[in-house]
Design an enzyme around this catalytic site. Structure first.
Site, PDB file in Angstrom:
ATOM      1  N   ASP A 165      -4.018  -6.487   4.821  1.00  0.00           N
ATOM      2  CA  ASP A 165      -4.999  -7.411   5.408  1.00  0.00           C
ATOM      3  C   ASP A 165      -4.914  -8.809   4.794  1.00  0.00           C
ATOM      4  O   ASP A 165      -5.291  -9.784   5.427  1.00  0.00           O
ATOM      5  CB  ASP A 165      -6.417  -6.856   5.200  1.00  0.00           C
ATOM      6  CG  ASP A 165      -6.675  -5.646   6.104  1.00  0.00           C
ATOM      7  OD1 ASP A 165      -6.071  -5.599   7.193  1.00  0.00           O
ATOM      8  OD2 ASP A 165      -7.461  -4.757   5.713  1.00  0.00           O
ATOM      9  N   ASN A 183       0.851  -1.201   0.000  1.00  0.00           N
ATOM     10  CA  ASN A 183       0.000   0.000   0.000  1.00  0.00           C
ATOM     11  C   ASN A 183       0.883   1.246   0.000  1.00  0.00           C
ATOM     12  O   ASN A 183       2.108   1.144   0.022  1.00  0.00           O
ATOM     13  CB  ASN A 183      -0.957  -0.023   1.207  1.00  0.00           C
ATOM     14  CG  ASN A 183      -0.184  -0.152   2.505  1.00  0.00           C
ATOM     15  OD1 ASN A 183       0.605   0.709   2.854  1.00  0.00           O
ATOM     16  ND2 ASN A 183      -0.395  -1.257   3.217  1.00  0.00           N
ATOM     17  N   LYS A 223     -11.387  -3.768  18.590  1.00  0.00           N
ATOM     18  CA  LYS A 223      -9.985  -4.079  18.891  1.00  0.00           C
ATOM     19  C   LYS A 223      -9.613  -3.737  20.334  1.00  0.00           C
ATOM     20  O   LYS A 223      -8.450  -3.813  20.716  1.00  0.00           O
ATOM     21  CB  LYS A 223      -9.068  -3.372  17.878  1.00  0.00           C
ATOM     22  CG  LYS A 223      -9.380  -3.774  16.421  1.00  0.00           C
ATOM     23  CD  LYS A 223      -8.288  -3.429  15.433  1.00  0.00           C
ATOM     24  CE  LYS A 223      -8.729  -3.749  14.010  1.00  0.00           C
ATOM     25  NZ  LYS A 223      -7.640  -3.735  13.033  1.00  0.00           N
ATOM     26  N   PHE A 281      -4.724   3.008  14.644  1.00  0.00           N
ATOM     27  CA  PHE A 281      -5.017   3.999  13.609  1.00  0.00           C
ATOM     28  C   PHE A 281      -6.104   3.431  12.704  1.00  0.00           C
ATOM     29  O   PHE A 281      -6.204   2.214  12.548  1.00  0.00           O
ATOM     30  CB  PHE A 281      -3.764   4.295  12.773  1.00  0.00           C
ATOM     31  CG  PHE A 281      -2.899   5.361  13.377  1.00  0.00           C
ATOM     32  CD1 PHE A 281      -2.194   5.132  14.544  1.00  0.00           C
ATOM     33  CD2 PHE A 281      -2.813   6.618  12.778  1.00  0.00           C
ATOM     34  CE1 PHE A 281      -1.412   6.122  15.112  1.00  0.00           C
ATOM     35  CE2 PHE A 281      -2.030   7.617  13.336  1.00  0.00           C
ATOM     36  CZ  PHE A 281      -1.325   7.372  14.510  1.00  0.00           C
ATOM     37  N   LYS A 295       9.777 -16.449 -10.897  1.00  0.00           N
ATOM     38  CA  LYS A 295       9.012 -15.347 -11.483  1.00  0.00           C
ATOM     39  C   LYS A 295       7.855 -15.907 -12.338  1.00  0.00           C
ATOM     40  O   LYS A 295       8.076 -16.808 -13.154  1.00  0.00           O
ATOM     41  CB  LYS A 295       9.948 -14.496 -12.352  1.00  0.00           C
ATOM     42  CG  LYS A 295       9.277 -13.268 -12.895  1.00  0.00           C
ATOM     43  CD  LYS A 295      10.225 -12.477 -13.781  1.00  0.00           C
ATOM     44  CE  LYS A 295       9.464 -11.333 -14.433  1.00  0.00           C
ATOM     45  NZ  LYS A 295      10.186 -10.742 -15.544  1.00  0.00           N
ATOM     46  N   LYS A 323     -14.035   0.051  15.065  1.00  0.00           N
ATOM     47  CA  LYS A 323     -12.673  -0.505  15.251  1.00  0.00           C
ATOM     48  C   LYS A 323     -12.188  -0.340  16.684  1.00  0.00           C
ATOM     49  O   LYS A 323     -11.550  -1.237  17.243  1.00  0.00           O
ATOM     50  CB  LYS A 323     -11.681   0.203  14.315  1.00  0.00           C
ATOM     51  CG  LYS A 323     -11.558  -0.470  12.973  1.00  0.00           C
ATOM     52  CD  LYS A 323     -10.613   0.252  12.018  1.00  0.00           C
ATOM     53  CE  LYS A 323     -11.053  -0.070  10.593  1.00  0.00           C
ATOM     54  NZ  LYS A 323     -10.354   0.713   9.592  1.00  0.00           N
TER      55      LYS A 323
HETATM   56  N1  CTP Z   1      -3.914  -3.609  11.881  1.00  0.00           N
HETATM   57  C1  CTP Z   1      -3.160  -4.657  12.349  1.00  0.00           C
HETATM   58  N2  CTP Z   1      -3.115  -5.828  11.656  1.00  0.00           N
HETATM   59  C2  CTP Z   1      -3.831  -5.992  10.518  1.00  0.00           C
HETATM   60  C3  CTP Z   1      -4.614  -4.922  10.028  1.00  0.00           C
HETATM   61  C4  CTP Z   1      -4.630  -3.731  10.732  1.00  0.00           C
HETATM   62  O1  CTP Z   1      -2.516  -4.519  13.388  1.00  0.00           O
HETATM   63  N3  CTP Z   1      -3.756  -7.139   9.860  1.00  0.00           N
HETATM   64  C5  CTP Z   1      -3.974  -2.359  12.649  1.00  0.00           C
HETATM   65  C6  CTP Z   1      -3.354  -1.161  11.964  1.00  0.00           C
HETATM   66  O2  CTP Z   1      -1.988  -1.023  12.327  1.00  0.00           O
HETATM   67  C7  CTP Z   1      -4.194  -0.010  12.496  1.00  0.00           C
HETATM   68  C8  CTP Z   1      -5.533  -0.633  12.768  1.00  0.00           C
HETATM   69  O3  CTP Z   1      -5.319  -2.029  12.840  1.00  0.00           O
HETATM   70  O4  CTP Z   1      -3.700   0.476  13.723  1.00  0.00           O
HETATM   71  C9  CTP Z   1      -6.598  -0.362  11.745  1.00  0.00           C
HETATM   72  O5  CTP Z   1      -6.136  -0.672  10.469  1.00  0.00           O
HETATM   73  P1  CTP Z   1      -7.095  -0.495   9.221  1.00  0.00           P
HETATM   74  O6  CTP Z   1      -6.398  -1.025   7.998  1.00  0.00           O
HETATM   75  O7  CTP Z   1      -7.646   0.885   9.187  1.00  0.00           O
HETATM   76  O8  CTP Z   1      -8.316  -1.421   9.652  1.00  0.00           O
HETATM   77  P2  CTP Z   1      -8.678  -2.902   9.427  1.00  0.00           P
HETATM   78  O9  CTP Z   1      -8.871  -3.528  10.761  1.00  0.00           O
HETATM   79  O10 CTP Z   1      -7.693  -3.579   8.522  1.00  0.00           O
HETATM   80  O11 CTP Z   1     -10.095  -2.780   8.762  1.00  0.00           O
HETATM   81  P3  CTP Z   1     -10.501  -2.341   7.252  1.00  0.00           P
HETATM   82  O12 CTP Z   1      -9.330  -2.680   6.384  1.00  0.00           O
HETATM   83  O13 CTP Z   1     -11.693  -3.153   6.984  1.00  0.00           O
HETATM   84  O14 CTP Z   1     -10.801  -0.872   7.303  1.00  0.00           O
END
Ligand code: CTP
Length: 407
Positions: free
Chosen positions: A279, A210, A341, A323, A289, A337
């Protein structure tokens, strides 16, 4: 944030070859708005002329104990009294020996003994001198007495030897000066920060990732260290340098980040997860490759562990901050969230808004608290956001201590 604007700094220069680097440090200090008085030992004047320091500081350089004009107008006592901070760079074995045994026989040693201001020492010398029992003993004594000592760097030394003894960069010394001038409200805390993106391998030359630059997490790590905390930064791949004083653990994938964070977790009193963790990851990474073929192709993905959710589920007394990078329905998603969490604070931002999100210097955030409070913050630099967040973390720590005392 520590500001050097208008601060009275005494820059002591003792006689080592690294004295030339003190010129650059002086330049950084004056650029940051500090009023610098340079005190040079007789040996320092053999390496760099007082005129260089005088020109750059716009102030007379002090070299002699018994200069009558200086004694009347700005002798060593007034230098010592007016200082907000003293920094000695380079600090030779000789000046530290004098300081630790209470010898005051020249202007610099006298000023340092007379001052009530904090003193930062940046030792620099030959590696064997640095490792000598006498010097190590003196460093121990000086640390116990509250002097701030910057570890010298390892490397090729001017004397021809290789090892510990190099004066760190002027930027590194400046970071220490800023730290010492900042109130240490996070002293004694162990802050674990995660930052940057993760990369999930498709094959040896491709990955899923990302746009995260890591800037927000790095600003938090740097600011927490400045406020006195011990900081570990678990970082995905970024182009950023490790902040001064922070221990960085570099990882690539979400699973590596999970392992590193879980390893550091038991020692942490505060956890701030600013990383943009992928995720999903490819179900399997090809060993070779993947070659181009006609038609479409797809990569099947499977979920990565949610590191923050795991931390929230198992936390006891830790302060946990997450975050949420959102593009729509920010508050609703962020509130969900925070609860799911089990967080103390959630920092939510609309990554599509102007002045917010990935790879820009500013951010526009909302702080959501476990007790339901929501704070809308204005557009600020990422360092300002980091400071504002740490103010809230600090308040949580104080509140936790109070409620513990009341139990
Ligand atoms: N986070 C994490 N591990 C993951 C995904 C996210 O620790 N596999 C943490 C990120 O570091 C951040 C928070 O969760 O502090 C929220 O991340 P975000 O990507 O906004 O949320 P998601 O839980 O992944 O939900 P979505 O992608 O559906 O918005």
């Amino acid at each position: 944030m520590a500001t050097l604007e208008g601060k009275q700094i005494v820059l002591g220069v003792s006689g080592g070859i690294a004295a030339y680097k003190a010129v650059e440090l002086l330049r950084l200090l004056t650029k940051a708005g500090a009023e610098v008085s340079v005190v040079m030992t007789a040996n320092a004047c053999e390496f760099v002329t007082p005129l260089t320091f005088q020109t750059l500081s716009n102030n007379p350089v002090h070299t002699h104990m018994f200069d009558l004009y200086q004694e009347k107008e700005i002798g060593h006592i007034s230098l010592a009294d007016k200082a907000d901070m003293c920094v000695v760079a380079p600090a030779t074995a000789n000046i530290m020996g004098k300081l630790s045994s209470g010898i005051a026989d020249d202007l610099l040693s006298t000023t340092l003994m007379a001052t009530k201001a904090p003193v930062v020492l940046a030792p620099s010398m030959n590696v064997n001198m640095y490792e000598s029992a006498a010097l190590q003993h003196n460093l121990q004594v000086l640390t116990q007495r509250g002097f701030h000592i910057i570890d010298p760097d390892d490397g090729y030394l001017a004397c021809g030897w290789e090892g510990k003894g190099k004066l760190p960069s002027p930027e590194h010394i400046l970071a220490w000066i800023e730290r010492v001038l900042t109130p240490a409200d996070l002293a004694g805390e162990r802050v674990l920060v995660s930052a940057g993106p993760t990369r999930e391998e498709i094959d040896p030359v491709r990955y899923v990732s990302n746009y995260s630059s890591g800037k927000m997490g790095y600003a938090i790590a740097r600011s927490a260290w400045e406020r006195g905390a011990e900081v570990v930064l678990v970082s995905g791949p970024t182009a950023l340098e490790a902040p001064v004083g922070v221990r960085r653990v570099s990882v690539t994938s979400a699973r590596e980040m999970y392992a590193a964070v879980m390893h550091e977790l038991p020692e942490a009193s505060v956890v701030i997860k600013a990383a943009a963790v992928a995720d999903y990851r490819p179900c399997s990474a090809a060993a070779q490759k993947i070659k181009k073929k006609p038609g479409t192709m797809s990569v099947e993905l499977e979920p990565n562990p949610d590191i923050l959710a795991q931390i929230g589920a198992q936390k006891t007394e830790q302060i946990v901050v997450g975050f949420a990078a959102e593009t729509h329905d920010i508050l609703r998603h962020a509130q969900e969230k925070l609860q799911r969490k089990n967080l103390d604070i959630l920092v939510a931002n609309d990554v599509t808004a102007a002045g917010a999100g990935f790879d820009v210097e500013t951010n526009v955030v909302k702080f959501l608290h476990a007790d339901g409070r929501v704070e809308d913050m204005p557009q600020q630099s990422k360092v300002e956001v980091a400071y504002a967040l740490l103010d809230r973390v600090s308040a949580c720590i104080t509140a936790n201590r109070k409620s513990k005392r009341a139990d």
